[in-house]
Design an enzyme around this catalytic site. Structure first.
Site, PDB file in Angstrom:
ATOM      1  N   GLY A   7      27.941   9.273   3.855  1.00  0.00           N
ATOM      2  CA  GLY A   7      28.574   9.775   5.072  1.00  0.00           C
ATOM      3  C   GLY A   7      27.639   9.779   6.263  1.00  0.00           C
ATOM      4  O   GLY A   7      27.821  10.554   7.206  1.00  0.00           O
ATOM      5  N   GLY A  10      28.982   9.579   9.974  1.00  0.00           N
ATOM      6  CA  GLY A  10      29.828  10.638  10.500  1.00  0.00           C
ATOM      7  C   GLY A  10      29.051  11.557  11.422  1.00  0.00           C
ATOM      8  O   GLY A  10      27.885  11.312  11.746  1.00  0.00           O
ATOM      9  N   THR A  40      35.607   5.415   7.847  1.00  0.00           N
ATOM     10  CA  THR A  40      36.974   5.819   8.126  1.00  0.00           C
ATOM     11  C   THR A  40      37.085   6.119   9.618  1.00  0.00           C
ATOM     12  O   THR A  40      36.146   5.895  10.381  1.00  0.00           O
ATOM     13  CB  THR A  40      37.334   7.083   7.327  1.00  0.00           C
ATOM     14  OG1 THR A  40      36.513   8.172   7.793  1.00  0.00           O
ATOM     15  CG2 THR A  40      37.098   6.881   5.836  1.00  0.00           C
ATOM     16  N   THR A 127      30.507  23.814   2.477  1.00  0.00           N
ATOM     17  CA  THR A 127      31.068  24.550   3.608  1.00  0.00           C
ATOM     18  C   THR A 127      31.321  26.009   3.262  1.00  0.00           C
ATOM     19  O   THR A 127      31.575  26.350   2.096  1.00  0.00           O
ATOM     20  CB  THR A 127      32.394  23.905   4.041  1.00  0.00           C
ATOM     21  OG1 THR A 127      33.048  24.726   5.013  1.00  0.00           O
ATOM     22  CG2 THR A 127      33.347  23.742   2.866  1.00  0.00           C
ATOM     23  N   ASP A 128      31.322  26.862   4.289  1.00  0.00           N
ATOM     24  CA  ASP A 128      31.667  28.266   4.083  1.00  0.00           C
ATOM     25  C   ASP A 128      33.129  28.457   3.709  1.00  0.00           C
ATOM     26  O   ASP A 128      33.524  29.510   3.194  1.00  0.00           O
ATOM     27  CB  ASP A 128      31.329  29.097   5.330  1.00  0.00           C
ATOM     28  CG  ASP A 128      31.995  28.606   6.610  1.00  0.00           C
ATOM     29  OD1 ASP A 128      32.811  27.669   6.565  1.00  0.00           O
ATOM     30  OD2 ASP A 128      31.674  29.182   7.681  1.00  0.00           O
ATOM     31  N   GLU A 129      33.953  27.442   3.927  1.00  0.00           N
ATOM     32  CA  GLU A 129      35.383  27.582   3.680  1.00  0.00           C
ATOM     33  C   GLU A 129      35.727  27.730   2.200  1.00  0.00           C
ATOM     34  O   GLU A 129      36.843  28.140   1.859  1.00  0.00           O
ATOM     35  CB  GLU A 129      36.148  26.406   4.294  1.00  0.00           C
ATOM     36  CG  GLU A 129      35.988  26.344   5.807  1.00  0.00           C
ATOM     37  CD  GLU A 129      36.967  25.409   6.479  1.00  0.00           C
ATOM     38  OE1 GLU A 129      38.118  25.306   6.003  1.00  0.00           O
ATOM     39  OE2 GLU A 129      36.590  24.784   7.480  1.00  0.00           O
ATOM     40  N   TYR A 151      41.589  21.168   1.678  1.00  0.00           N
ATOM     41  CA  TYR A 151      40.224  20.724   1.979  1.00  0.00           C
ATOM     42  C   TYR A 151      39.205  21.615   1.286  1.00  0.00           C
ATOM     43  O   TYR A 151      38.314  21.150   0.581  1.00  0.00           O
ATOM     44  CB  TYR A 151      39.979  20.737   3.488  1.00  0.00           C
ATOM     45  CG  TYR A 151      38.520  20.797   3.854  1.00  0.00           C
ATOM     46  CD1 TYR A 151      37.648  19.769   3.488  1.00  0.00           C
ATOM     47  CD2 TYR A 151      37.990  21.893   4.549  1.00  0.00           C
ATOM     48  CE1 TYR A 151      36.289  19.837   3.804  1.00  0.00           C
ATOM     49  CE2 TYR A 151      36.648  21.963   4.869  1.00  0.00           C
ATOM     50  CZ  TYR A 151      35.802  20.936   4.490  1.00  0.00           C
ATOM     51  OH  TYR A 151      34.466  21.006   4.786  1.00  0.00           O
ATOM     52  N   ALA A 152      39.323  22.927   1.500  1.00  0.00           N
ATOM     53  CA  ALA A 152      38.360  23.853   0.915  1.00  0.00           C
ATOM     54  C   ALA A 152      38.395  23.798  -0.604  1.00  0.00           C
ATOM     55  O   ALA A 152      37.348  23.916  -1.265  1.00  0.00           O
ATOM     56  CB  ALA A 152      38.649  25.271   1.410  1.00  0.00           C
ATOM     57  N   LYS A 155      36.423  20.795  -1.745  1.00  0.00           N
ATOM     58  CA  LYS A 155      34.984  21.046  -1.591  1.00  0.00           C
ATOM     59  C   LYS A 155      34.495  22.023  -2.656  1.00  0.00           C
ATOM     60  O   LYS A 155      33.390  21.857  -3.206  1.00  0.00           O
ATOM     61  CB  LYS A 155      34.671  21.583  -0.192  1.00  0.00           C
ATOM     62  CG  LYS A 155      34.794  20.545   0.912  1.00  0.00           C
ATOM     63  CD  LYS A 155      33.872  19.354   0.716  1.00  0.00           C
ATOM     64  CE  LYS A 155      32.405  19.710   0.870  1.00  0.00           C
ATOM     65  NZ  LYS A 155      31.513  18.526   0.741  1.00  0.00           N
ATOM     66  N   LYS A 190      38.287  17.929  15.881  1.00  0.00           N
ATOM     67  CA  LYS A 190      37.749  19.256  15.636  1.00  0.00           C
ATOM     68  C   LYS A 190      37.825  20.113  16.901  1.00  0.00           C
ATOM     69  O   LYS A 190      37.879  19.607  18.018  1.00  0.00           O
ATOM     70  CB  LYS A 190      36.316  19.165  15.127  1.00  0.00           C
ATOM     71  CG  LYS A 190      36.182  18.393  13.802  1.00  0.00           C
ATOM     72  CD  LYS A 190      36.954  19.083  12.682  1.00  0.00           C
ATOM     73  CE  LYS A 190      36.864  18.319  11.372  1.00  0.00           C
ATOM     74  NZ  LYS A 190      35.547  18.422  10.745  1.00  0.00           N
ATOM     75  N   ARG A 215      34.938  32.627  13.596  1.00  0.00           N
ATOM     76  CA  ARG A 215      34.072  31.636  12.952  1.00  0.00           C
ATOM     77  C   ARG A 215      32.629  31.841  13.417  1.00  0.00           C
ATOM     78  O   ARG A 215      32.374  32.249  14.549  1.00  0.00           O
ATOM     79  CB  ARG A 215      34.517  30.199  13.319  1.00  0.00           C
ATOM     80  CG  ARG A 215      35.934  29.854  12.881  1.00  0.00           C
ATOM     81  CD  ARG A 215      36.076  29.821  11.384  1.00  0.00           C
ATOM     82  NE  ARG A 215      37.406  29.415  10.944  1.00  0.00           N
ATOM     83  CZ  ARG A 215      38.371  30.260  10.579  1.00  0.00           C
ATOM     84  NH1 ARG A 215      38.155  31.570  10.653  1.00  0.00           N
ATOM     85  NH2 ARG A 215      39.534  29.815  10.164  1.00  0.00           N
ATOM     86  N   GLY A 276      48.132  28.777   5.908  1.00  0.00           N
ATOM     87  CA  GLY A 276      46.987  29.220   5.126  1.00  0.00           C
ATOM     88  C   GLY A 276      45.726  29.431   5.941  1.00  0.00           C
ATOM     89  O   GLY A 276      44.614  29.331   5.399  1.00  0.00           O
ATOM     90  N   HIS A 277      45.856  29.714   7.216  1.00  0.00           N
ATOM     91  CA  HIS A 277      44.708  29.794   8.111  1.00  0.00           C
ATOM     92  C   HIS A 277      43.845  31.009   7.762  1.00  0.00           C
ATOM     93  O   HIS A 277      44.287  32.157   7.869  1.00  0.00           O
ATOM     94  CB  HIS A 277      45.188  29.897   9.563  1.00  0.00           C
ATOM     95  CG  HIS A 277      44.184  29.445  10.564  1.00  0.00           C
ATOM     96  ND1 HIS A 277      44.468  29.290  11.902  1.00  0.00           N
ATOM     97  CD2 HIS A 277      42.876  29.096  10.434  1.00  0.00           C
ATOM     98  CE1 HIS A 277      43.405  28.866  12.543  1.00  0.00           C
ATOM     99  NE2 HIS A 277      42.421  28.755  11.678  1.00  0.00           N
TER     100      HIS A 277
END
Length: 324
Positions: A7, A10, A40, A127-129, A151-152, A155, A190, A215, A276-277
């Protein structure tokens, strides 16, 4: 050191590559770098432009889930930093399959190859997520993970795989989990670059729900320094948090971006909250500070001003990528 960076075209990965090849990361002076990147929508060789002619850089277009390619590359590298990931939460809600393929399967392919070829160090960037939301206080590295977005979740799955390869096979894996990053070269999907580029282009910006989501923000340069420290001296099998110690609500951040771009609140459109935020993320980064000497160096106000100015000065970079 022969370092494989996945990556590396990126946002965060390219910053790491540029700094490494400029000998600005601790312990990586003179490093030989191979970048593996699928290119990508979120990655571009142009992100490596400032160092693209370096004789210490080898760029390989390809997928981390391509086992044959990964095996060929891994046999000539002794260190790995694994940045490659699908990372946009909104996209994961509507297209989770590619997140599972890249984030979980791709990580497993890399770990298998690293084990076969006996790499000396493998840093898995997360990630912290993965922890989900925390109403007060801060997550420590031993907190249980409870991801809420696809996503979380992918990860978190890749984190568990990486740590399992250490416990089962003794693979020298270290996991880093970072707060929200900001800085130049970040894709306009983002929050910060989307708001900045929309405001500079005279468009409106969407604020989810009541905007009270919190955040922690860390400059990408600080994240990369923390990652380099983990590569050098992080203990195998351990997790390290990389924080910025700058908590803001999304509404508070929006106010700062409006001011920086010379815009008013009439440019803000309140939209339905994301599914789901998570309400709040917060990391306790005491461990990496005490063990590895990490400390954020970029003042948030200065870093944000520099970031906004970069987007002002690089319209040719972001215009083709702009998100309404």
């Amino acid at each position: 050191m022969n370092l494989l960076i996945t990556g590396g075209a990126g946002f965060i990965g390219s910053w790491f590559v540029r700094e490494a090849l400029r000998d600005r990361l601790p312990g990586l002076e003179g490093v030989q770098v191979t970048v593996l990147d699928k290119l990508t929508y979120a990655g571009s060789f142009a992100n490596l432009g400032p160092v693209s002619e370096s004789d210490r850089l080898d760029f390989v277009p390809g997928d981390v889930a391509d086992a044959a390619l990964v095996d060929t590359l891994m046999r000539r590298h002794d260190h790995v930093v694994h940045f490659a990931a699908e990372s946009h939460v909104d996209r994961s809600i509507t297209a989770a399959a590619e997140f599972a393929q890249t984030n979980v399967v791709g990580t497993q392919v890399l770990l298998d190859a690293a084990l076969r070829h006996g790499v000396e160090r493998f840093v898995h960037v997360s990630t912290d997520e993965v922890y989900g939301s925390i109403p007060a206080g801060s997550w420590r590295e031993d907190a249980p993970i409870a991801p809420n977005s696809p996503y979380a979740a992918t990860k978190a799955g890749s984190d568990l795989l990486a740590l399992a390869y250490h416990r089962t096979h003794g693979l020298p894996v270290t996991v880093t989990r970072c707060a929200n990053n900001y800085g130049p070269y970040q894709h306009p999907e983002k929050l910060i670059p989307r708001f900045v580029t929309n405001l500079l282009a005279g468009r409106t910006v969407p604020l989810y729900g009541d905007g009270a989501q919190v955040r922690d923000w860390v400059h990408v340069g600080d994240h990369c320094r923390g990652t380099a420290l983990a590569l050098q001296a992080g203990r195998p099998g351990e997790v390290y948090h990389i924080g910025g110690n700058k908590e803001l609500t999304n509404k508070g951040l929006t106010a700062l971006l409006l001011r920086a771009c010379g815009a008013d609140w009439d440019r803000v459109v309140h939209v339905e909250d994301r599914k789901g935020h998570d309400r709040r993320y917060a990391l306790d980064d005491t461990k990496i500070r005490k063990e590895l000497g990490y400390e954020p160096q970029v003042d948030f106000a200065a870093g944000l001003a520099d970031t906004v100015q970069w987007y002002r000065d690089n319209e040719d970079w972001w215009r083709p990528l702009a998100v309404d």
